[in-house]
Design an enzyme around this catalytic site. Structure first.
Site, PDB file in Angstrom:
ATOM      1  N   ARG A  70       1.153   7.087  -5.893  1.00  0.00           N
ATOM      2  CA  ARG A  70       0.505   7.441  -4.633  1.00  0.00           C
ATOM      3  C   ARG A  70       1.449   8.118  -3.639  1.00  0.00           C
ATOM      4  NH1 ARG A  70      -2.174   3.319  -6.834  1.00  0.00           N
ATOM      5  NH2 ARG A  70      -0.965   1.647  -5.931  1.00  0.00           N
ATOM      6  N   GLU A 107       6.092  -6.454  -7.903  1.00  0.00           N
ATOM      7  CA  GLU A 107       5.313  -7.644  -7.594  1.00  0.00           C
ATOM      8  C   GLU A 107       4.760  -8.318  -8.846  1.00  0.00           C
ATOM      9  OE1 GLU A 107       2.084  -8.806  -4.153  1.00  0.00           O
ATOM     10  OE2 GLU A 107       2.157  -6.770  -4.893  1.00  0.00           O
TER      11      GLU A 107
END
Length: 182
Positions: A70, A107
């Site tokens: 992104r 994460e």
């Protein structure tokens, strides 16, 4: 309503994506709204021109690095507006030619980032941009790639920062985020 409130109100959160326990914040509603997308880019440019560049020794940005994937949506536009080059950082095996690489924890797993050798020249000032920072692993890896080629990261820019999950402070350059989540 401030531009930050306007942008925050358009973000959508999805629980348990991409795996259970992860709250995913979707930026795509910002890109589907031309006014929101322009507000987002203008907000970043204003921040860079009024805060980032004045703090730099050379008073310029040479390269905007966008992180896979992104960061590719924001980086080229920001680079174009600054008169800077755009350099992508991609996941391993996605770039042609000789690359420098570094592994990082994110994460929900471990991954590897690469940048083409010579994409950053020694002494160039760099801004790193991505949609979201959570643990800071991908940002730190991108900074390491820039440093491996002799560049200097002036700042890390993000639309969203998950404040409580960041277990890492990169003391070589500040982090700027438009919207923060706890």
């Amino acid at each position: 309503m401030s531009d930050v409130e306007f942008l925050r109100n358009l973000l959508t959160q999805y629980e348990d994506f991409p795996k259970p326990g992860i709250g995913f914040v979707d930026i795509f509603p910002l890109l589907r709204n031309p006014l929101a997308f322009e507000t987002l880019i203008t907000h970043f440019i204003h921040h860079i021109v009024s805060h980032t560049i004045p703090r730099s020794v050379l008073k310029k940005v040479d390269v905007v690095v966008g992180l896979d994937a992104r960061g590719f949506l924001l980086g080229p536009i920001i680079a174009l507006r600054l008169g800077a080059a755009f350099v992508p950082v991609r996941k391993k095996g996605k770039l042609p030619g000789p690359c420098v690489s570094v592994s990082y924890e994110k994460e929900y797993g471990v991954d590897m980032f690469e940048m083409q050798k010579g994409a950053i020249q020694p002494g160039q000032n760099v801004i790193v941009v991505d949609d979201l920072i959570a643990t800071g692993g991908s940002a730190k890896a991108a900074g390491q790639l820039v440093e491996m080629q002799g560049g200097t990261v002036l700042e890390y820019l993000f639309i969203i920062e998950v404040v409580l999950s960041r277990d890492w402070q990169y003391d070589k350059a500040p982090i700027y985020s438009i919207v923060q989540y706890n």
